[in-house]
Design a protein around this motif. Structure first.
Motif, mmCIF file in Angstrom:
data_model
loop_
_atom_site.group_PDB
_atom_site.id
_atom_site.type_symbol
_atom_site.label_atom_id
_atom_site.label_comp_id
_atom_site.label_asym_id
_atom_site.label_seq_id
_atom_site.Cartn_x
_atom_site.Cartn_y
_atom_site.Cartn_z
ATOM 1 N N THR A 30 0.830 -1.210 0.000
ATOM 2 C CA THR A 30 0.000 0.000 0.000
ATOM 3 C C THR A 30 0.861 1.254 0.000
ATOM 4 N N ASP A 31 1.886 1.273 0.842
ATOM 5 C CA ASP A 31 2.785 2.430 0.911
ATOM 6 C C ASP A 31 3.554 2.624 -0.391
ATOM 7 N N LEU A 32 4.011 1.525 -0.993
ATOM 8 C CA LEU A 32 4.744 1.643 -2.260
ATOM 9 C C LEU A 32 3.851 2.212 -3.350
ATOM 10 N N ALA A 33 2.589 1.783 -3.380
ATOM 11 C CA ALA A 33 1.661 2.288 -4.389
ATOM 12 C C ALA A 33 1.391 3.780 -4.206
ATOM 13 N N ALA A 34 1.387 4.212 -2.937
ATOM 14 C CA ALA A 34 1.098 5.619 -2.634
ATOM 15 C C ALA A 34 2.347 6.486 -2.597
ATOM 16 N N GLY A 35 3.520 5.861 -2.652
ATOM 17 C CA GLY A 35 4.762 6.615 -2.552
ATOM 18 C C GLY A 35 5.060 7.100 -1.151
ATOM 19 N N THR A 36 4.511 6.402 -0.143
ATOM 20 C CA THR A 36 4.689 6.830 1.244
ATOM 21 C C THR A 36 5.533 5.837 2.046
ATOM 22 N N GLU A 37 6.304 5.001 1.345
ATOM 23 C CA GLU A 37 7.113 4.009 2.046
ATOM 24 C C GLU A 37 8.222 4.672 2.854
ATOM 25 N N SER A 38 8.730 3.943 3.835
ATOM 26 C CA SER A 38 9.823 4.439 4.671
ATOM 27 C C SER A 38 11.111 4.532 3.861
ATOM 28 N N ASP A 39 12.075 5.251 4.425
ATOM 29 C CA ASP A 39 13.389 5.339 3.779
ATOM 30 C C ASP A 39 14.021 3.957 3.651
ATOM 31 N N VAL A 40 13.803 3.137 4.669
ATOM 32 C CA VAL A 40 14.399 1.800 4.729
ATOM 33 C C VAL A 40 13.302 0.820 5.119
ATOM 34 N N PHE A 41 13.303 -0.366 4.503
ATOM 35 C CA PHE A 41 12.272 -1.349 4.862
ATOM 36 C C PHE A 41 12.791 -2.766 4.650
ATOM 37 N N ASP A 42 12.181 -3.692 5.388
ATOM 38 C CA ASP A 42 12.535 -5.101 5.291
ATOM 39 C C ASP A 42 12.013 -5.707 3.994
ATOM 40 N N ILE A 43 12.728 -6.722 3.513
ATOM 41 C CA ILE A 43 12.348 -7.429 2.297
ATOM 42 C C ILE A 43 12.492 -8.922 2.537
ATOM 43 N N GLU A 44 11.496 -9.689 2.143
ATOM 44 C CA GLU A 44 11.637 -11.136 2.093
ATOM 45 C C GLU A 44 12.212 -11.520 0.737
ATOM 46 N N TYR A 45 13.029 -12.559 0.728
ATOM 47 C CA TYR A 45 13.641 -12.958 -0.532
ATOM 48 C C TYR A 45 12.597 -13.270 -1.603
ATOM 49 N N SER A 46 11.487 -13.875 -1.199
ATOM 50 C CA SER A 46 10.469 -14.255 -2.178
ATOM 51 C C SER A 46 9.850 -13.051 -2.873
ATOM 52 N N ASN A 47 9.977 -11.852 -2.290
ATOM 53 C CA ASN A 47 9.424 -10.644 -2.899
ATOM 54 C C ASN A 47 10.478 -9.777 -3.576
ATOM 55 N N TYR A 48 11.743 -10.170 -3.451
ATOM 56 C CA TYR A 48 12.822 -9.316 -3.969
ATOM 57 C C TYR A 48 12.687 -9.063 -5.467
ATOM 58 N N ALA A 49 12.455 -10.108 -6.245
ATOM 59 C CA ALA A 49 12.406 -9.959 -7.701
ATOM 60 C C ALA A 49 11.338 -8.955 -8.124
ATOM 61 N N GLN A 50 10.188 -9.020 -7.470
ATOM 62 C CA GLN A 50 9.103 -8.098 -7.814
ATOM 63 C C GLN A 50 9.491 -6.660 -7.489
ATOM 64 N N TYR A 51 10.050 -6.439 -6.296
ATOM 65 C CA TYR A 51 10.423 -5.077 -5.913
ATOM 66 C C TYR A 51 11.518 -4.530 -6.826
ATOM 67 N N GLN A 52 12.493 -5.369 -7.125
ATOM 68 C CA GLN A 52 13.589 -4.904 -7.978
ATOM 69 C C GLN A 52 13.082 -4.570 -9.376
ATOM 70 N N ALA A 53 12.230 -5.432 -9.918
ATOM 71 C CA ALA A 53 11.708 -5.209 -11.266
ATOM 72 C C ALA A 53 10.853 -3.951 -11.339
ATOM 73 N N ASN A 54 10.176 -3.624 -10.245
ATOM 74 C CA ASN A 54 9.303 -2.450 -10.220
ATOM 75 C C ASN A 54 10.039 -1.155 -9.894
ATOM 76 N N GLY A 55 11.343 -1.236 -9.665
ATOM 77 C CA GLY A 55 12.147 -0.037 -9.481
ATOM 78 C C GLY A 55 11.991 0.665 -8.150
ATOM 79 N N VAL A 56 11.550 -0.050 -7.124
ATOM 80 C CA VAL A 56 11.333 0.603 -5.838
ATOM 81 C C VAL A 56 12.583 0.573 -4.945
ATOM 82 N N LEU A 57 13.621 -0.149 -5.370
ATOM 83 C CA LEU A 57 14.831 -0.278 -4.563
ATOM 84 C C LEU A 57 15.964 0.533 -5.165
ATOM 85 N N ALA A 58 16.655 1.285 -4.326
ATOM 86 C CA ALA A 58 17.827 2.022 -4.776
ATOM 87 C C ALA A 58 19.010 1.071 -4.897
ATOM 88 N N PRO A 59 19.812 1.179 -5.950
ATOM 89 C CA PRO A 59 21.021 0.358 -6.049
ATOM 90 C C PRO A 59 21.967 0.652 -4.895
#
Length: 412
Positions: A80-109
């Motif tokens: 919900t936060d990612l869709a609204a652009g209100t996510e925290s500066d830093v957040f936890d990630i499960e490995y099973s969701n990494y590919a989706q987040y990376q592909a959607n460009g929400v993670l800084a290199p």
């Protein structure tokens, strides 16, 4: 924490971690960064706060505001936060969701100046095309538990790191005494066990670009037969309770199970059993491949405080403070490469062969991940394997059906 990993902390002296591709100037003056997590929920909130306090003491111009959510609520809240652009500066990630987040460009290199601080296999799990997009924050893995008294009674040598499926099968058959209610082995018939068995047999779950499945192969069929074939021979059937919650752990605790494939998160549950037990690296067929579950921490691509956020991510994943707190409290494991810093873990008592926890990282099988349809893929695989276990389909029929259904979901 079942099916997710335990904490990652690194070694002192890790060089600065910087975020690549960012043109933001270093923040001046006091900065507040936000961190949303699930890893501390359920009893480790004070441990996380102790790490925050230590970080802020070393970085007096940076304040970390922590939001802790229950694991069951975290995924929906983050989406919900990612869709609204209100996510925290830093957040936890499960490995099973990494590919989706990376592909959607929400993670800084992330550029890691001292990659050797981490177990290479875990660090690489959060890199895409050679670019690091998150840092591992925790891990746990699956090992082979064994009841030494049942092995002794059967006149068997204990499992070693060199064991193969054939060794495991022979021991399971020797221990099994169905009339006495004693079973030789237990391995869940599930998505999580299948992808691992497939890797142990030299097969692949997905094709090279992750657009279609690759498990409907001779290696995949043999891996499925390895799992399904245990049911009713060396382990209980579905009708006898196999597959129900904690059935396998309780069977082992009752002294009625020779070997158990399970995660290191059940060490505590076995602390008071009235018999001797130990662990070993899981056997493979053509190669070793142990299931590893991992969490990581990422920095939002939208963060306005990338420098401070980078310092916090570094501290959370590579500081001595994190290592010490996690090991002393038993709050998951840090995926660090410096074995000397893990010595206290190896000395914490049963099981005697705790080294197997780290030896398992020499050959790992991470869950296959896709950018879309991850949950559906897992559910379908589990459903089809159960059909084969129940005898309603042959293994070949189950895998063919799983192939067709999963490809339709993930776009293959």
């Amino acid at each position: 924490m079942k099916k997710t990993l335990m904490t990652a902390v690194g070694i002192a002296g890790v060089a600065a971690l910087t975020l690549s591709g960012c043109s933001a100037e270093p923040e001046s003056g006091p900065v507040t960064i936000t961190y949303t997590n699930f890893i501390s929920n359920g009893g480790n909130e004070e441990n996380l706060q102790a790490i925050v306090d230590a970080f802020e003491a070393e970085n007096p111009n940076i304040t970390v505001e922590v939001t802790t959510l229950p694991y069951g609520d975290y995924g929906t809240a983050l989406q919900t936060d990612l869709a609204a652009g209100t996510e925290s500066d830093v957040f936890d990630i499960e490995y099973s969701n990494y590919a989706q987040y990376q592909a959607n460009g929400v993670l800084a290199p992330i550029e890691v100046a001292n990659a050797s601080a981490y177990k290479a296999s875990l660090l690489e799990a959060y890199a895409t095309d050679g670019v690091q997009y998150a840092l591992p924050s925790s891990f746990s893995d699956v090992v082979l538990y064994f009841n030494t008294e049942l092995f002794d009674a059967a006149g068997l040598d204990y499992p070693t790191q060199d064991w193969t499926w054939a060794d495991e099968k022979a021991a399971a058959e020797a221990i099994t005494d169905q009339d006495a209610g004693i079973w030789g082995d237990h391995q869940p018939v599930s998505f999580y066990e299948y992808y691992k068995a497939l890797a142990q047999n030299g097969g692949e779950f997905l094709n090279a670009d992750g657009t279609a499945v690759a498990f409907n192969s001779p290696e995949g069929i043999e891996a499925a037969e390895w799992l399904v074939g245990k049911s009713g021979t060396v382990m209980p059937t579905i009708e006898q309770g196999q597959g129900t919650a904690d059935f396998d752990t309780n069977l082992f605790k009752e002294g009625k199970l020779g070997m158990l494939h399970s995660g290191i998160w059940i060490f505590g549950a076995l602390a008071d059993v009235p018999f001797e037990w130990d662990i070993a690296v899981e056997p493979g067929n053509t190669q070793q491949a142990s299931a590893v579950f991992s969490n990581a921490i990422g920095v939002s691509a939208n963060s306005e405080n990338v420098e401070a956020a980078g310092k916090w991510v570094e501290f959370m994943t590579s500081s001595d403070t994190m290592v010490d707190i996690r090991l002393e409290s038993g709050w998951e494991l840090p995926p660090i490469s410096d074995d000397a810093k893990l010595a206290t873990y190896l000395e914490q008592g049963a099981p005697a062969n705790r080294q197997a926890v780290f030896d398992s990282l020499d050959g790992i099988a991470l869950p296959p991940v896709v950018a879309n349809g991850q949950a559906e893929m897992q559910d379908i695989m589990g459903e089809e394997l159960i059909e084969a276990q129940a005898g309603r389909k042959t293994v070949e029929e189950a895998l063919a059906s799983a192939e067709e259904r999963i490809n339709a979901v993930i776009g293959g």
